[in-house]
Design a protein around this motif. Structure first.
Motif, PDB file in Angstrom:
ATOM      1  N   CYS A 190       0.854  -1.186   0.000  1.00  0.00           N
ATOM      2  CA  CYS A 190       0.000   0.000   0.000  1.00  0.00           C
ATOM      3  C   CYS A 190       0.891   1.238   0.000  1.00  0.00           C
ATOM      4  O   CYS A 190       2.032   1.218   0.491  1.00  0.00           O
ATOM      5  CB  CYS A 190      -0.942   0.021   1.201  1.00  0.00           C
ATOM      6  SG  CYS A 190      -0.169   0.346   2.784  1.00  0.00           S
ATOM      7  N   ASN A 191       0.356   2.314  -0.555  1.00  0.00           N
ATOM      8  CA  ASN A 191       1.127   3.554  -0.676  1.00  0.00           C
ATOM      9  C   ASN A 191       0.180   4.617  -1.210  1.00  0.00           C
ATOM     10  O   ASN A 191      -0.762   4.284  -1.955  1.00  0.00           O
ATOM     11  CB  ASN A 191       2.288   3.357  -1.650  1.00  0.00           C
ATOM     12  CG  ASN A 191       3.495   4.194  -1.322  1.00  0.00           C
ATOM     13  OD1 ASN A 191       3.628   5.308  -1.788  1.00  0.00           O
ATOM     14  ND2 ASN A 191       4.395   3.652  -0.528  1.00  0.00           N
ATOM     15  N   PRO A 192       0.402   5.891  -0.868  1.00  0.00           N
ATOM     16  CA  PRO A 192      -0.370   6.934  -1.553  1.00  0.00           C
ATOM     17  C   PRO A 192      -0.087   6.884  -3.042  1.00  0.00           C
ATOM     18  O   PRO A 192       1.026   6.515  -3.465  1.00  0.00           O
ATOM     19  CB  PRO A 192       0.161   8.222  -0.914  1.00  0.00           C
ATOM     20  CG  PRO A 192       0.699   7.806   0.408  1.00  0.00           C
ATOM     21  CD  PRO A 192       1.258   6.429   0.188  1.00  0.00           C
ATOM     22  N   ILE A 193      -1.068   7.256  -3.872  1.00  0.00           N
ATOM     23  CA  ILE A 193      -0.855   7.131  -5.314  1.00  0.00           C
ATOM     24  C   ILE A 193      -0.074   8.316  -5.877  1.00  0.00           C
ATOM     25  O   ILE A 193       0.294   8.300  -7.052  1.00  0.00           O
ATOM     26  CB  ILE A 193      -2.180   6.946  -6.075  1.00  0.00           C
ATOM     27  CG1 ILE A 193      -3.056   8.199  -6.003  1.00  0.00           C
ATOM     28  CG2 ILE A 193      -2.931   5.730  -5.558  1.00  0.00           C
ATOM     29  CD1 ILE A 193      -4.213   8.150  -6.975  1.00  0.00           C
ATOM     30  N   THR A 194       0.147   9.339  -5.086  1.00  0.00           N
ATOM     31  CA  THR A 194       0.992  10.457  -5.505  1.00  0.00           C
ATOM     32  C   THR A 194       2.061  10.702  -4.452  1.00  0.00           C
ATOM     33  O   THR A 194       1.909  10.311  -3.297  1.00  0.00           O
ATOM     34  CB  THR A 194       0.169  11.746  -5.695  1.00  0.00           C
ATOM     35  OG1 THR A 194      -0.502  12.058  -4.465  1.00  0.00           O
ATOM     36  CG2 THR A 194      -0.850  11.583  -6.803  1.00  0.00           C
ATOM     37  N   GLY A 195       3.121  11.362  -4.879  1.00  0.00           N
ATOM     38  CA  GLY A 195       4.207  11.631  -3.949  1.00  0.00           C
ATOM     39  C   GLY A 195       5.267  10.562  -4.006  1.00  0.00           C
ATOM     40  O   GLY A 195       5.121   9.540  -4.674  1.00  0.00           O
ATOM     41  N   ASN A 196       6.329  10.794  -3.290  1.00  0.00           N
ATOM     42  CA  ASN A 196       7.469   9.879  -3.274  1.00  0.00           C
ATOM     43  C   ASN A 196       7.616   9.341  -1.864  1.00  0.00           C
ATOM     44  O   ASN A 196       8.343   9.915  -1.054  1.00  0.00           O
ATOM     45  CB  ASN A 196       8.734  10.606  -3.739  1.00  0.00           C
ATOM     46  CG  ASN A 196       9.907   9.678  -3.882  1.00  0.00           C
ATOM     47  OD1 ASN A 196       9.741   8.476  -4.069  1.00  0.00           O
ATOM     48  ND2 ASN A 196      11.113  10.202  -3.797  1.00  0.00           N
ATOM     49  N   TRP A 197       6.943   8.260  -1.566  1.00  0.00           N
ATOM     50  CA  TRP A 197       6.897   7.706  -0.220  1.00  0.00           C
ATOM     51  C   TRP A 197       7.688   6.399  -0.156  1.00  0.00           C
ATOM     52  O   TRP A 197       7.796   5.694  -1.165  1.00  0.00           O
ATOM     53  CB  TRP A 197       5.443   7.430   0.181  1.00  0.00           C
ATOM     54  CG  TRP A 197       4.588   8.652   0.155  1.00  0.00           C
ATOM     55  CD1 TRP A 197       3.779   9.079  -0.857  1.00  0.00           C
ATOM     56  CD2 TRP A 197       4.503   9.636   1.186  1.00  0.00           C
ATOM     57  NE1 TRP A 197       3.184  10.261  -0.512  1.00  0.00           N
ATOM     58  CE2 TRP A 197       3.598  10.627   0.731  1.00  0.00           C
ATOM     59  CE3 TRP A 197       5.075   9.776   2.446  1.00  0.00           C
ATOM     60  CZ2 TRP A 197       3.275  11.739   1.502  1.00  0.00           C
ATOM     61  CZ3 TRP A 197       4.743  10.882   3.202  1.00  0.00           C
ATOM     62  CH2 TRP A 197       3.854  11.847   2.732  1.00  0.00           C
ATOM     63  N   PRO A 198       8.204   6.080   1.018  1.00  0.00           N
ATOM     64  CA  PRO A 198       8.896   4.796   1.130  1.00  0.00           C
ATOM     65  C   PRO A 198       7.911   3.641   0.984  1.00  0.00           C
ATOM     66  O   PRO A 198       6.749   3.754   1.371  1.00  0.00           O
ATOM     67  CB  PRO A 198       9.491   4.844   2.541  1.00  0.00           C
ATOM     68  CG  PRO A 198       8.625   5.785   3.295  1.00  0.00           C
ATOM     69  CD  PRO A 198       8.183   6.812   2.300  1.00  0.00           C
ATOM     70  N   TRP A 199       8.401   2.533   0.451  1.00  0.00           N
ATOM     71  CA  TRP A 199       7.563   1.353   0.308  1.00  0.00           C
ATOM     72  C   TRP A 199       7.788   0.417   1.494  1.00  0.00           C
ATOM     73  O   TRP A 199       8.901   0.291   1.995  1.00  0.00           O
ATOM     74  CB  TRP A 199       7.889   0.622  -0.987  1.00  0.00           C
ATOM     75  CG  TRP A 199       7.467   1.391  -2.185  1.00  0.00           C
ATOM     76  CD1 TRP A 199       8.197   2.317  -2.867  1.00  0.00           C
ATOM     77  CD2 TRP A 199       6.198   1.334  -2.843  1.00  0.00           C
ATOM     78  NE1 TRP A 199       7.458   2.829  -3.906  1.00  0.00           N
ATOM     79  CE2 TRP A 199       6.230   2.249  -3.916  1.00  0.00           C
ATOM     80  CE3 TRP A 199       5.029   0.595  -2.634  1.00  0.00           C
ATOM     81  CZ2 TRP A 199       5.137   2.443  -4.776  1.00  0.00           C
ATOM     82  CZ3 TRP A 199       3.945   0.783  -3.476  1.00  0.00           C
ATOM     83  CH2 TRP A 199       4.000   1.694  -4.535  1.00  0.00           C
ATOM     84  N   GLY A 200       6.718  -0.227   1.920  1.00  0.00           N
ATOM     85  CA  GLY A 200       6.853  -1.234   2.952  1.00  0.00           C
ATOM     86  C   GLY A 200       7.386  -2.527   2.365  1.00  0.00           C
ATOM     87  O   GLY A 200       7.722  -2.601   1.179  1.00  0.00           O
TER      88      GLY A 200
END
Length: 114
Positions: free
Chosen positions: A95-105
């Motif tokens: 899971c992750n926000p669909i925008t932005g540059n977030w770390p992945w689990g």
């Protein structure tokens, strides 16, 4: 520190069900459209479903009518109910926000096999 921790995967027979959970910490879910993604061996990561803060949803054609995404903003958790599973649903789910540059689990492995 922002973290996404996926859980609930496992081995299931074709036609079976699983419920995935994504615990989110470090950010509020409210502003973000949250997505569930999956990556099968040798394939690119793809968006499976997404949900807005207003609970509008999107589903890939390959899961429509079988999967349901939901969110609990109070608990900062996103869910994916998967029914009528097929062998081609075998993948690691993230899971992750669909925008932005977030770390992945680390994701949670789903194996659909008889």
């Amino acid at each position: 520190q922002v973290q996404f921790v996926e859980s609930g995967g496992g081995l299931v027979q074709p036609g079976g069900s699983l419920r995935l959970s994504c615990a989110v910490s470090g950010i509020s879910l409210n502003p973000w459209i949250m997505g569930w993604y999956r990556q099968a061996p040798g394939k690119q990561r793809e968006l499976v479903a997404s949900i807005t803060g207003g609970r509008d949803t999107y589903y890939g054609d390959f899961v429509k009518g079988r999967f349901t995404i939901s969110r609990d903003n109070t608990l900062t958790t996103v869910f994916l109910q998967m029914n009528s599973l097929k062998p081609e649903d075998t993948a690691v789910y993230y899971c992750n926000p669909i925008t932005g540059n977030w770390p992945w689990g680390q994701g949670t492995q789903v194996n659909v096999s008889s």
